[in-house]
Design a protein around this motif. Structure first.
Motif, PDB file in Angstrom:
ATOM      1  N   MET A   1      78.209  95.947   5.819  1.00 11.25           N
ATOM      2  CA  MET A   1      79.047  95.296   6.997  1.00 11.25           C
ATOM      3  C   MET A   1      78.503  93.797   7.230  1.00 11.25           C
ATOM      4  O   MET A   1      79.091  92.644   7.247  1.00 11.25           O
ATOM      5  N   LYS A   2      77.068  93.816   6.905  1.00 12.49           N
ATOM      6  CA  LYS A   2      76.514  92.510   7.213  1.00 12.49           C
ATOM      7  C   LYS A   2      76.875  91.472   5.803  1.00 12.49           C
ATOM      8  O   LYS A   2      76.873  90.238   6.130  1.00 12.49           O
ATOM      9  N   ARG A   3      77.038  92.086   4.813  1.00 18.35           N
ATOM     10  CA  ARG A   3      77.567  91.266   3.542  1.00 18.35           C
ATOM     11  C   ARG A   3      78.795  90.578   3.886  1.00 18.35           C
ATOM     12  O   ARG A   3      79.173  89.522   3.466  1.00 18.35           O
ATOM     13  N   ILE A   4      79.914  91.579   4.353  1.00 23.52           N
ATOM     14  CA  ILE A   4      81.205  91.107   4.637  1.00 23.52           C
ATOM     15  C   ILE A   4      80.962  89.909   5.734  1.00 23.52           C
ATOM     16  O   ILE A   4      81.957  88.991   5.645  1.00 23.52           O
ATOM     17  N   MET A   5      80.301  90.240   6.661  1.00 22.60           N
ATOM     18  CA  MET A   5      80.185  89.206   7.756  1.00 22.60           C
ATOM     19  C   MET A   5      79.788  87.581   7.082  1.00 22.60           C
ATOM     20  O   MET A   5      80.202  86.835   7.656  1.00 22.60           O
ATOM     21  N   GLY A  61      89.596  90.182  14.005  1.00 23.50           N
ATOM     22  CA  GLY A  61      90.043  91.615  13.579  1.00 23.50           C
ATOM     23  C   GLY A  61      88.659  92.323  13.126  1.00 23.50           C
ATOM     24  O   GLY A  61      88.716  93.489  13.252  1.00 23.50           O
ATOM     25  N   ILE A  62      87.749  91.552  12.597  1.00 25.71           N
ATOM     26  CA  ILE A  62      86.566  92.453  12.135  1.00 25.71           C
ATOM     27  C   ILE A  62      85.668  92.585  13.314  1.00 25.71           C
ATOM     28  O   ILE A  62      85.237  94.040  13.600  1.00 25.71           O
ATOM     29  N   HIS A  63      85.430  91.908  14.293  1.00 31.94           N
ATOM     30  CA  HIS A  63      84.835  92.208  15.536  1.00 31.94           C
ATOM     31  C   HIS A  63      85.646  93.217  16.372  1.00 31.94           C
ATOM     32  O   HIS A  63      85.023  93.928  17.153  1.00 31.94           O
ATOM     33  N   SER A  64      86.916  93.271  16.531  1.00 31.67           N
ATOM     34  CA  SER A  64      87.673  94.362  17.154  1.00 31.67           C
ATOM     35  C   SER A  64      87.821  95.707  16.429  1.00 31.67           C
ATOM     36  O   SER A  64      88.781  96.470  17.083  1.00 31.67           O
ATOM     37  N   ASP A  65      87.441  95.547  15.452  1.00 32.08           N
ATOM     38  CA  ASP A  65      87.569  96.681  14.403  1.00 32.08           C
ATOM     39  C   ASP A  65      88.853  97.093  14.122  1.00 32.08           C
ATOM     40  O   ASP A  65      89.387  97.964  13.555  1.00 32.08           O
ATOM     41  N   GLU A  66      89.991  95.899  14.013  1.00 30.47           N
ATOM     42  CA  GLU A  66      91.235  96.114  13.582  1.00 30.47           C
ATOM     43  C   GLU A  66      91.374  96.082  11.856  1.00 30.47           C
ATOM     44  O   GLU A  66      92.463  96.511  11.548  1.00 30.47           O
ATOM     45  N   LEU A  67      90.476  95.545  11.347  1.00 34.97           N
ATOM     46  CA  LEU A  67      90.445  95.260  10.129  1.00 34.97           C
ATOM     47  C   LEU A  67      89.541  96.121   9.069  1.00 34.97           C
ATOM     48  O   LEU A  67      88.264  96.277   9.755  1.00 34.97           O
ATOM     49  N   THR A  68      89.665  96.929   8.348  1.00 34.92           N
ATOM     50  CA  THR A  68      88.833  97.672   7.387  1.00 34.92           C
ATOM     51  C   THR A  68      88.138  96.951   6.601  1.00 34.92           C
ATOM     52  O   THR A  68      88.635  95.625   6.356  1.00 34.92           O
ATOM     53  N   ARG A  69      87.036  97.354   6.042  1.00 36.30           N
ATOM     54  CA  ARG A  69      86.366  96.406   4.963  1.00 36.30           C
ATOM     55  C   ARG A  69      87.214  96.144   3.849  1.00 36.30           C
ATOM     56  O   ARG A  69      87.213  94.801   3.507  1.00 36.30           O
ATOM     57  N   HIS A  70      88.121  97.085   3.435  1.00 34.53           N
ATOM     58  CA  HIS A  70      88.962  96.645   2.116  1.00 34.53           C
ATOM     59  C   HIS A  70      89.848  95.524   2.670  1.00 34.53           C
ATOM     60  O   HIS A  70      90.219  94.856   1.694  1.00 34.53           O
ATOM     61  N   GLU A  71      90.287  95.916   3.636  1.00 35.21           N
ATOM     62  CA  GLU A  71      91.321  94.836   4.006  1.00 35.21           C
ATOM     63  C   GLU A  71      90.857  93.482   4.444  1.00 35.21           C
ATOM     64  O   GLU A  71      91.545  92.363   4.024  1.00 35.21           O
ATOM     65  N   THR A  72      89.607  93.129   5.045  1.00 30.73           N
ATOM     66  CA  THR A  72      88.795  92.307   4.799  1.00 30.73           C
ATOM     67  C   THR A  72      88.470  91.539   3.711  1.00 30.73           C
ATOM     68  O   THR A  72      88.823  90.337   3.417  1.00 30.73           O
ATOM     69  N   VAL A  73      88.128  92.354   2.687  1.00 31.32           N
ATOM     70  CA  VAL A  73      87.974  91.703   1.339  1.00 31.32           C
ATOM     71  C   VAL A  73      89.231  91.192   0.659  1.00 31.32           C
ATOM     72  O   VAL A  73      89.250  90.091   0.253  1.00 31.32           O
ATOM     73  N   SER A  74      90.356  91.866   0.836  1.00 29.58           N
ATOM     74  CA  SER A  74      91.465  91.468   0.326  1.00 29.58           C
ATOM     75  C   SER A  74      92.070  90.151   1.112  1.00 29.58           C
ATOM     76  O   SER A  74      92.600  89.176   0.360  1.00 29.58           O
TER      77      SER A  74
END
Length: 125
Positions: A1-5, A61-74
């Motif tokens: 999660m830290k890497r994505i952020m 969307g990340i902070h509210s958990d509306e987006l998954t990791r895969h969705e965020t990367v996409s």
């Protein structure tokens, strides 16, 4: 999660800011003369503002958990493509109306994708 952020923040903060690595790359690709040629500044304030707004929507969307990791990367890949296309459009020192229209179309598409991914039933878990 830290890497994505970190990746999201890096992309979000990187709009319009030349990093040291970019400056080094420009310096190494510059002609061997002492005075490097600098391309004229091309301003795209509306496009920049839309990119910032979309980054904020992704972060929310990340902070509210509306987006998954895969969705965020996409989404970040899509944002990166838009940023690369914008840099390519600015490379010759002039962003044509056709290039602006293309970027605007890409931003419209990405905005719809952000909405769809934030409002599906998947949550970060």
């Amino acid at each position: 999660m830290k890497r994505i952020m970190l990746a999201v923040l890096t992309l979000g903060l990187g709009f319009g800011i030349q990093t040291t690595a970019m400056a080094d790359q420009v310096a190494t690709n510059a002609p061997s003369t002492s005075a490097a040629v600098v391309a004229p500044a091309v301003h795209t304030p509306k496009i920049n503002a839309r990119e910032r707004e979309q980054q904020q929507r992704i972060l929310q969307g990340i902070h509210s958990d509306e987006l998954t990791r895969h969705e965020t990367v996409s989404l970040e890949k899509g944002e990166g493509k838009i940023l690369a296309d914008k840099r390519l459009a600015k490379a010759d020192g002039n962003v044509t109306p056709a290039e602006r229209a293309k970027l605007d179309h890409q931003l419209n598409h990405e905005s719809k994708v952000i909405y769809k991914l934030k409002h599906n039933d998947r949550v970060r878990g």
